[in-house]
Design a protein around this motif. Structure first.
Motif, PDB file in Angstrom:
ATOM      1  N   UNK A 196       1.715   5.778  -2.645  1.00 58.44           N
ATOM      2  CA  UNK A 196       0.464   5.617  -1.903  1.00 58.44           C
ATOM      3  C   UNK A 196      -0.709   5.755  -2.869  1.00 58.44           C
ATOM      4  N   UNK A 197      -1.874   5.295  -2.435  1.00 61.51           N
ATOM      5  CA  UNK A 197      -3.065   5.270  -3.295  1.00 61.51           C
ATOM      6  C   UNK A 197      -4.174   6.123  -2.669  1.00 61.51           C
ATOM      7  N   UNK A 198      -4.858   6.881  -3.497  1.00 56.70           N
ATOM      8  CA  UNK A 198      -6.035   7.651  -3.073  1.00 56.70           C
ATOM      9  C   UNK A 198      -7.228   7.276  -3.955  1.00 56.70           C
ATOM     10  N   UNK A 199      -8.407   7.255  -3.326  1.00 59.59           N
ATOM     11  CA  UNK A 199      -9.649   6.920  -4.016  1.00 59.59           C
ATOM     12  C   UNK A 199     -10.609   8.101  -3.856  1.00 59.59           C
ATOM     13  N   UNK A 200     -11.255   8.487  -4.944  1.00 57.15           N
ATOM     14  CA  UNK A 200     -12.308   9.503  -4.851  1.00 57.15           C
ATOM     15  C   UNK A 200     -13.623   8.806  -5.180  1.00 57.15           C
ATOM     16  N   UNK A 201     -14.562   8.851  -4.218  1.00 53.15           N
ATOM     17  CA  UNK A 201     -15.867   8.207  -4.429  1.00 53.15           C
ATOM     18  C   UNK A 201     -16.932   9.046  -3.748  1.00 53.15           C
ATOM     19  N   UNK A 202     -17.982   9.339  -4.464  1.00 53.96           N
ATOM     20  CA  UNK A 202     -19.106  10.136  -3.934  1.00 53.96           C
ATOM     21  C   UNK A 202     -18.652  11.457  -3.337  1.00 53.96           C
ATOM     22  N   UNK A 203     -17.684  12.097  -3.957  1.00 54.92           N
ATOM     23  CA  UNK A 203     -17.242  13.417  -3.511  1.00 54.92           C
ATOM     24  C   UNK A 203     -16.292  13.394  -2.324  1.00 54.92           C
ATOM     25  N   UNK A 204     -15.983  12.190  -1.783  1.00 56.06           N
ATOM     26  CA  UNK A 204     -15.046  12.103  -0.664  1.00 56.06           C
ATOM     27  C   UNK A 204     -13.743  11.470  -1.136  1.00 56.06           C
ATOM     28  N   UNK A 233     -13.335  16.364   2.189  1.00 52.79           N
ATOM     29  CA  UNK A 233     -13.041  15.557   3.376  1.00 52.79           C
ATOM     30  C   UNK A 233     -12.173  14.387   2.928  1.00 52.79           C
ATOM     31  N   UNK A 234     -11.153  14.117   3.733  1.00 47.53           N
ATOM     32  CA  UNK A 234     -10.256  13.005   3.432  1.00 47.53           C
ATOM     33  C   UNK A 234     -10.339  12.034   4.604  1.00 47.53           C
ATOM     34  N   UNK A 244     -11.619   0.037  -5.893  1.00 41.55           N
ATOM     35  CA  UNK A 244     -10.706   0.473  -6.951  1.00 41.55           C
ATOM     36  C   UNK A 244     -11.436   0.513  -8.291  1.00 41.55           C
ATOM     37  N   UNK A 245     -12.317  -0.460  -8.494  1.00 41.81           N
ATOM     38  CA  UNK A 245     -13.033  -0.529  -9.777  1.00 41.81           C
ATOM     39  C   UNK A 245     -14.212   0.449  -9.830  1.00 41.81           C
ATOM     40  N   UNK A 246     -14.774   0.731  -8.648  1.00 41.76           N
ATOM     41  CA  UNK A 246     -16.012   1.517  -8.604  1.00 41.76           C
ATOM     42  C   UNK A 246     -15.771   3.002  -8.376  1.00 41.76           C
ATOM     43  N   UNK A 247     -14.520   3.372  -8.093  1.00 44.29           N
ATOM     44  CA  UNK A 247     -14.209   4.763  -7.758  1.00 44.29           C
ATOM     45  C   UNK A 247     -14.506   5.705  -8.923  1.00 44.29           C
ATOM     46  N   UNK A 248     -14.776   6.964  -8.580  1.00 42.59           N
ATOM     47  CA  UNK A 248     -14.907   7.992  -9.617  1.00 42.59           C
ATOM     48  C   UNK A 248     -13.519   8.369 -10.133  1.00 42.59           C
ATOM     49  N   UNK A 268     -10.239  -2.816 -15.970  1.00 38.65           N
ATOM     50  CA  UNK A 268     -11.545  -2.167 -15.741  1.00 38.65           C
ATOM     51  C   UNK A 268     -11.326  -0.661 -15.707  1.00 38.65           C
ATOM     52  N   UNK A 269     -12.065   0.068 -16.533  1.00 41.55           N
ATOM     53  CA  UNK A 269     -11.892   1.523 -16.620  1.00 41.55           C
ATOM     54  C   UNK A 269     -12.365   2.169 -15.322  1.00 41.55           C
ATOM     55  N   UNK A 270     -11.544   3.068 -14.792  1.00 39.48           N
ATOM     56  CA  UNK A 270     -11.890   3.795 -13.561  1.00 39.48           C
ATOM     57  C   UNK A 270     -12.543   5.126 -13.942  1.00 39.48           C
ATOM     58  N   UNK A 271     -13.750   5.367 -13.447  1.00 40.60           N
ATOM     59  CA  UNK A 271     -14.454   6.626 -13.713  1.00 40.60           C
ATOM     60  C   UNK A 271     -14.550   6.876 -15.206  1.00 40.60           C
TER      61      UNK A 271
END
Ligand code: PPE
Length: 308
Positions: A196-204, A233-234, A244-248, A268-271
């Motif tokens: 499974x995939x998880x994304x962290x963006x803007x603290x969420x 928060x999830x 995927x490209x913009x995630x932290x 593309x480098x992530x974070x």
């Protein structure tokens, strides 16, 4: 894989080389099987199985959706898994229970074919390479789409569905990536070939929902729980590809992959291009609990040795 291990087959332990099936076994032709992937960890109290109950429950859910009767109770399967780990003297291992349609005639409808059940154990280190957990992996978005919801029941673990995963994994390897991420039939992010995939963006933290043709991952559930414990928060919501490209931070979860950071997608480098702080904290929690270094506050471990 060591061939020294014993394999649990239809109710008893047999030597590795005796655990064979006939070439007319239905599953060999049509992928008619259900299976699990489970890890046992080396703890101070001996080997302990991580989320045994949840994995065995999902095995029976897979069988239910596939209209397959497993000729043992879930409690018998749990015991058989523990027995097999102990019989093979593992400290830590990967466990593969499999229920499959065996020989009984070649036609697509499997109903005349008896159900065989095996439990294979093996030592299995880091899934996506030895440095993956620390450094992260390079992945690509697959040209293969995950199955549409009305084609295969993606939420459960049926053998034939892994042809899709194989196509994703082979394509990724051919392009020099460690793994591929597939989109769902609507073009939103679904999952990796085996994670499974998880994304962290803007603290969420965001992860694709059940409707995005994902396996209902057990590590995914644990990670959502641990993230909530840590105050994040999830959200389960559709993830557009560009996130995927913009995630932290980005990471995979899975029994085999555990929590594997993703450091680039399609080049593309992530974070920051390395393991991020959220993935690191979640890894420390998950692996701390699994290895018995942290208290098992959610009751996830089943010690294999009696009295442990
Ligand atoms: N998606 C897929 C398609 C999948 O196969 C897995 C497990 C996951 C998500 C994560 O689910 P969970 O293990 O319950 O957190 N993939 C197995 C590896 C497949 C393989 O044989 O290789 C696994 O991790 O055991």
């Amino acid at each position: 894989m060591t061939t020294q291990n014993q394999i649990w087959m239809d109710g008893s332990l047999v030597p590795w080389e005796q655990a064979t099936v006939h070439v007319t076994a239905h599953a060999l032709h049509y992928g008619s099987s259900v299976f699990e992937g489970i890890r046992a960890y080396d703890t101070p109290a001996g080997p302990a199985v991580f989320c045994l109950g949840a994995h065995v429950r999902r095995l029976y859910h897979s069988a239910k959706v596939f209209r397959m009767e497993i000729p043992y109770t879930p409690a018998e399967m749990e015991q058989a898994i523990v027995d097999t780990i102990l019989a093979n003297g593992h400290k830590a291992c990967y466990v593969r229970p499999l229920a499959f349609r065996s020989a009984g005639g070649l036609s697509v409808n499997p109903n005349g074919c008896p159900v065989g059940v095996v439990i294979v154990t093996m030592e299995w280190g880091s899934y996506l390479g030895s440095e993956a957990l620390e450094k992260g992996v390079d992945v690509g978005v697959s040209s293969w789409t995950r199955m549409a919801p009305n084609t295969f029941p993606a939420a459960v673990k049926i053998g034939g569905q892994y042809v899709n995963s194989q196509l994703i994994a082979m394509e990724a390897a051919r392009h020099g990536y460690v793994e591929g991420i597939a989109l769902d039939a609507s073009g939103f992010v679904s999952e990796g070939s085996g994670e499974n995939v998880f994304v962290v963006a803007n603290g969420h933290i965001v992860t694709p929902p059940a409707g995005s043709s994902i396996l209902q991952g057990i590590t995914r559930n644990c990670v959502m729980r641990l993230a909530a414990d840590l105050g994040y928060t999830v959200r389960e919501e559709q993830v557009p590809r560009e996130l995927l490209y913009l995630a932290d931070e980005l990471f995979f979860t899975g029994t085999a992959a555990e929590i594997t950071p993703i450091r680039s997608v399609d080049g593309i480098v992530v974070g920051a291009g390395c393991r991020g702080p959220v993935a690191e904290r979640l890894q420390a929690e998950l692996l701390g609990i699994a290895s018995g270094r942290l208290p098992d506050r959610h009751g996830w471990l089943t010690p294999c040795r009696a009295g442990s």
